[in-house]
Design a protein around this motif. Structure first.
Motif, PDB file in Angstrom:
ATOM      1  N   LEU A 192      18.962  33.856  22.071  1.00  0.00           N
ATOM      2  CA  LEU A 192      17.632  33.261  21.977  1.00  0.00           C
ATOM      3  C   LEU A 192      16.743  34.029  21.004  1.00  0.00           C
ATOM      4  CD1 LEU A 192      15.995  30.929  23.234  1.00  0.00           C
ATOM      5  CD2 LEU A 192      15.111  32.575  24.895  1.00  0.00           C
ATOM      6  N   TYR A 193      17.018  35.312  20.857  1.00  0.00           N
ATOM      7  CA  TYR A 193      16.308  36.123  19.871  1.00  0.00           C
ATOM      8  C   TYR A 193      16.391  35.469  18.489  1.00  0.00           C
ATOM      9  CZ  TYR A 193      15.833  40.112  16.632  1.00  0.00           C
ATOM     10  OH  TYR A 193      15.492  40.943  15.595  1.00  0.00           O
TER      11      TYR A 193
ATOM     12  N   ILE B 155      14.450  32.996  13.351  1.00  0.00           N
ATOM     13  CA  ILE B 155      14.613  32.188  12.144  1.00  0.00           C
ATOM     14  C   ILE B 155      13.302  31.549  11.686  1.00  0.00           C
ATOM     15  CG2 ILE B 155      15.736  30.110  11.233  1.00  0.00           C
ATOM     16  CD1 ILE B 155      18.269  31.015  12.696  1.00  0.00           C
ATOM     17  N   PRO B 156      12.504  30.906  12.565  1.00  0.00           N
ATOM     18  CA  PRO B 156      11.199  30.431  12.076  1.00  0.00           C
ATOM     19  C   PRO B 156      10.271  31.576  11.685  1.00  0.00           C
ATOM     20  CG  PRO B 156      11.441  30.031  14.445  1.00  0.00           C
ATOM     21  CD  PRO B 156      12.780  30.428  13.930  1.00  0.00           C
ATOM     22  N   GLY B 157      10.390  32.738  12.361  1.00  0.00           N
ATOM     23  CA  GLY B 157       9.596  33.893  11.948  1.00  0.00           C
ATOM     24  C   GLY B 157       9.907  34.317  10.532  1.00  0.00           C
ATOM     25  N   LEU B 158      11.183  34.298  10.184  1.00  0.00           N
ATOM     26  CA  LEU B 158      11.601  34.621   8.820  1.00  0.00           C
ATOM     27  C   LEU B 158      11.113  33.572   7.823  1.00  0.00           C
ATOM     28  CD1 LEU B 158      15.318  35.685   9.441  1.00  0.00           C
ATOM     29  CD2 LEU B 158      13.566  37.158   8.453  1.00  0.00           C
ATOM     30  N   LEU B 159      11.374  32.315   8.134  1.00  0.00           N
ATOM     31  CA  LEU B 159      11.097  31.249   7.174  1.00  0.00           C
ATOM     32  C   LEU B 159       9.606  31.011   6.960  1.00  0.00           C
ATOM     33  CD1 LEU B 159      13.870  28.683   8.179  1.00  0.00           C
ATOM     34  CD2 LEU B 159      13.911  30.430   6.391  1.00  0.00           C
ATOM     35  N   LEU B 160       8.782  31.399   7.937  1.00  0.00           N
ATOM     36  CA  LEU B 160       7.334  31.328   7.750  1.00  0.00           C
ATOM     37  C   LEU B 160       6.767  32.634   7.217  1.00  0.00           C
ATOM     38  CD1 LEU B 160       6.308  29.391  11.003  1.00  0.00           C
ATOM     39  CD2 LEU B 160       6.418  28.491   8.671  1.00  0.00           C
ATOM     40  N   GLY B 161       7.295  33.755   7.719  1.00  0.00           N
ATOM     41  CA  GLY B 161       6.766  35.055   7.319  1.00  0.00           C
ATOM     42  C   GLY B 161       7.003  35.376   5.862  1.00  0.00           C
ATOM     43  N   GLY B 162       8.169  35.028   5.337  1.00  0.00           N
ATOM     44  CA  GLY B 162       8.470  35.322   3.935  1.00  0.00           C
ATOM     45  C   GLY B 162       7.529  34.619   2.973  1.00  0.00           C
ATOM     46  N   PRO B 163       7.433  33.273   3.021  1.00  0.00           N
ATOM     47  CA  PRO B 163       6.495  32.582   2.126  1.00  0.00           C
ATOM     48  C   PRO B 163       5.041  32.985   2.345  1.00  0.00           C
ATOM     49  CG  PRO B 163       8.090  31.042   3.047  1.00  0.00           C
ATOM     50  CD  PRO B 163       8.286  32.347   3.774  1.00  0.00           C
TER      51      PRO B 163
ATOM     52  N   ALA C 251       2.995  41.427  12.981  1.00  0.00           N
ATOM     53  CA  ALA C 251       4.366  41.433  13.505  1.00  0.00           C
ATOM     54  C   ALA C 251       4.613  42.657  14.370  1.00  0.00           C
ATOM     55  CB  ALA C 251       5.371  41.388  12.353  1.00  0.00           C
ATOM     56  N   LEU C 252       4.077  43.813  13.969  1.00  0.00           N
ATOM     57  CA  LEU C 252       4.218  45.029  14.772  1.00  0.00           C
ATOM     58  C   LEU C 252       3.548  44.859  16.137  1.00  0.00           C
ATOM     59  CD1 LEU C 252       3.598  47.702  12.001  1.00  0.00           C
ATOM     60  CD2 LEU C 252       5.607  47.632  13.485  1.00  0.00           C
ATOM     61  N   ILE C 253       2.352  44.315  16.143  1.00  0.00           N
ATOM     62  CA  ILE C 253       1.629  44.125  17.413  1.00  0.00           C
ATOM     63  C   ILE C 253       2.370  43.118  18.297  1.00  0.00           C
ATOM     64  CG2 ILE C 253      -0.545  43.317  18.408  1.00  0.00           C
ATOM     65  CD1 ILE C 253      -1.915  44.369  15.820  1.00  0.00           C
ATOM     66  N   THR C 254       2.886  42.059  17.681  1.00  0.00           N
ATOM     67  CA  THR C 254       3.630  41.054  18.444  1.00  0.00           C
ATOM     68  C   THR C 254       4.923  41.632  19.006  1.00  0.00           C
ATOM     69  OG1 THR C 254       2.718  39.337  17.000  1.00  0.00           O
ATOM     70  CG2 THR C 254       4.615  38.734  18.348  1.00  0.00           C
TER      71      THR C 254
ATOM     72  N   ARG D   4      12.380  37.629  24.729  1.00  0.00           N
ATOM     73  CA  ARG D   4      13.348  37.635  23.629  1.00  0.00           C
ATOM     74  C   ARG D   4      12.933  36.671  22.526  1.00  0.00           C
ATOM     75  NH1 ARG D   4      16.236  41.319  21.991  1.00  0.00           N
ATOM     76  NH2 ARG D   4      18.003  40.022  21.369  1.00  0.00           N
ATOM     77  N   LEU D   5      12.351  35.539  22.897  1.00  0.00           N
ATOM     78  CA  LEU D   5      11.893  34.578  21.896  1.00  0.00           C
ATOM     79  C   LEU D   5      10.767  35.166  21.041  1.00  0.00           C
ATOM     80  CD1 LEU D   5      12.472  31.585  21.103  1.00  0.00           C
ATOM     81  CD2 LEU D   5      10.545  30.959  22.567  1.00  0.00           C
ATOM     82  N   VAL D   6       9.801  35.822  21.705  1.00  0.00           N
ATOM     83  CA  VAL D   6       8.684  36.449  20.985  1.00  0.00           C
ATOM     84  C   VAL D   6       9.184  37.614  20.126  1.00  0.00           C
ATOM     85  CG1 VAL D   6       6.513  37.703  21.273  1.00  0.00           C
ATOM     86  CG2 VAL D   6       6.993  35.708  22.694  1.00  0.00           C
ATOM     87  N   ALA D   7      10.125  38.400  20.654  1.00  0.00           N
ATOM     88  CA  ALA D   7      10.690  39.509  19.876  1.00  0.00           C
ATOM     89  C   ALA D   7      11.364  38.996  18.608  1.00  0.00           C
ATOM     90  CB  ALA D   7      11.699  40.285  20.726  1.00  0.00           C
ATOM     91  N   GLY D   8      12.043  37.856  18.710  1.00  0.00           N
ATOM     92  CA  GLY D   8      12.686  37.289  17.538  1.00  0.00           C
ATOM     93  C   GLY D   8      11.681  36.866  16.482  1.00  0.00           C
ATOM     94  N   ALA D   9      10.602  36.211  16.907  1.00  0.00           N
ATOM     95  CA  ALA D   9       9.578  35.772  15.956  1.00  0.00           C
ATOM     96  C   ALA D   9       8.947  36.971  15.245  1.00  0.00           C
ATOM     97  CB  ALA D   9       8.511  34.956  16.686  1.00  0.00           C
ATOM     98  N   ALA D  10       8.650  38.031  15.997  1.00  0.00           N
ATOM     99  CA  ALA D  10       8.068  39.237  15.396  1.00  0.00           C
ATOM    100  C   ALA D  10       9.030  39.872  14.408  1.00  0.00           C
ATOM    101  CB  ALA D  10       7.706  40.237  16.500  1.00  0.00           C
ATOM    102  N   SER D  11      10.302  39.933  14.767  1.00  0.00           N
ATOM    103  CA  SER D  11      11.292  40.549  13.881  1.00  0.00           C
ATOM    104  C   SER D  11      11.438  39.762  12.592  1.00  0.00           C
ATOM    105  CB  SER D  11      12.649  40.634  14.590  1.00  0.00           C
ATOM    106  OG  SER D  11      12.571  41.459  15.728  1.00  0.00           O
ATOM    107  N   GLY D  12      11.457  38.436  12.690  1.00  0.00           N
ATOM    108  CA  GLY D  12      11.595  37.620  11.491  1.00  0.00           C
ATOM    109  C   GLY D  12      10.467  37.862  10.510  1.00  0.00           C
TER     110      GLY D  12
END
Length: 447
Positions: free
Chosen positions: A73-74, A79-87, A101-104, A126-134
């Protein structure tokens, strides 16, 4: 009469030389360390969960498939964290993405602390951790590359190796500390996450003070169009994209699947063994960096073939370890898979940083990492398929697509028309030096 060749030689000797060390140029050559700390802190939070899988299975009575699902689930959040965070970081700046992202990431650990009162918190955390990592990995990797290019005379791939080491250090240390605390401290569901919360919040001031070499571009497209030249785009989708899932496919099998195969034999030591295996996997990914640097050749697929060859070897070793159920062979297989992870990651980031321009570096990094994190689903897939096949056969079966990927990417990298992807920095520097020499010689001939 002066010999023109001798004059040219003197000019070349007097030409300014690129700085050789990390500490030479202005602009804070060590500024990248602050961003590496932030990336490592988020990596800590991403991977601290791995050795605790066994704790959740024993203490909370969660099934193997459910635990592996929370691990996967991470990736769903990442993946959306990556695809939104990069652009977003390309358009508005790296700091505006990495600090939240650090605070999240710290918030995600807070949610995981509540898992003792309900399994739902485990999924949400785990879902929130994944978004922050992305968001952190896409923006932080691009920021480290930019600080490296701005603050040193290192080669063009130093940024990729630094980002890999920063991320992997967090991946290695986090699970070790979390596992040690879970083994020895009271109320491990709560206390295991406290060091990560402290580290992420401590990293925030360092990130806030770090300069951004590339100014935010408010006119940059906020979307996933990579805007690559045709040859570069073809190389990305035919070479880099097939390689990407094996980055975390290799490491997640090592740290989330293999230790569970000897859980019953180790008894009370199973959690500590899982923590050590996770750390060994990630440390191996760091120690393999000198090999990756020596093997890499911009015109030959040596690093791609080496990286995937190591992954294949690790999966075959894992199958042998599962067959005889020996903990020490599990550890050896994890070391090999960790080396494959490290080589695949640095190879992919080198390719991305060579193919991308300043305006789309964060975006292309995000797409590569999103593809790489698809590999996080491998342990869950293996756990589901255990109903049909035993682990040794499953791991051997997993090595087949790895072999096919190796053959395909090596062939495309060696024989595709997209091999070069444009002039490299060293080529441009050499061309500039030759132009300067010609200009000086032409001026010296004027009356």
């Amino acid at each position: 009469m002066t010999n023109p060749t001798a004059r040219t030689s003197r000019i070349c000797r007097k030409a300014p030389q690129a700085p050789k060390g990390d500490d030479q140029p202005s602009g804070g050559s060590r500024a990248w360390l602050a961003i590496a700390l932030g990336v490592a802190a988020v990596g800590w939070g991403a991977n601290q969960f791995a050795p605790l899988l066994l704790m959740y299975r024993s203490d909370l009575g969660v099934s193997t498939t459910t635990v592996q699902a929370t691990y996967a689930l991470y990736g769903v959040g990442l993946i959306p964290g990556l695809l939104l965070g990069g652009p977003y970081s390309d358009r508005y700046g790296r700091r505006r993405v990495l600090v939240p992202a650090l605070i999240t990431s710290a918030l995600a650990s807070g949610l995981l602390m509540s898992a003792g009162s309900g399994l739902g918190w485990l999924f949400i955390g785990r879902l929130v951790a994944g978004a922050a990592s992305g968001a952190a990995f896409s923006s932080g990797t691009a920021w480290i590359k930019e600080l490296t290019a701005d603050g040193s005379g290192r080669d063009e791939h130093t940024g990729a190796r630094r980002a890999t080491v920063g991320m992997t250090t967090g991946f290695a240390v986090g699970p070790l500390i979390a596992g040690l605390i879970a083994q020895a401290a009271p109320n491990p569901v709560l206390t295991s996450y406290l060091p990560h919360v402290a580290l992420t919040l401590a990293a925030v001031p360092f990130v806030l003070r770090t300069p951004e070499p590339r100014k935010a571009d408010g006119d940059a497209a906020f979307g996933l169009r990579l805007r690559l030249p045709e040859a570069s785009g073809r190389r990305f989708w035919t070479v880099v994209a097939p390689l990407a899932p094996w980055v975390f496919g290799a490491s997640s099998v090592a740290l989330a699947y293999l230790p569970g195969l000897v859980r019953d034999q180790l008894g009370d030591r199973a959690l500590m063994f899982s923590a050590l295996v996770t750390t060994l996997t990630m440390v191996s990914g760091i120690l393999v960096q000198p090999l990756a640097r020596r093997v890499h050749h911009p015109e030959k697929p040596r690093l791609i073939a080496t990286a995937l060859g190591i992954v294949v070897g690790g999966l075959v070793l894992g199958a042998a370890a599962a067959a005889i159920a020996q903990w020490w062979l599990i550890a050896v297989a994890a070391l090999v898979l960790g080396a494959g992870y490290g080589c695949c990651l640095v190879c992919g980031l080198m390719e991305v940083q060579r193919l991308a321009g300043a305006e789309n570096l964060g975006r292309l990094t995000a797409v590569f990492q999103a593809l790489a994190y698809l590999g996080f689903g491998a342990p869950y897939l293996l756990a589901v398929l255990e109903r049909a096949l035993p682990p040794p056969e499953l791991l051997l079966l997993a090595s087949v697509p790895a072999v096919l990927t190796l053959a395909w990417t090596a062939y495309r990298a060696a024989h595709g028309s997209d091999r070069t992807g444009g002039p490299r920095e060293g080529d441009r520097a050499a061309e500039s030096l030759v132009s300067d020499v010609v200009l000086v010689r032409s001026r010296s001939r004027r009356p």
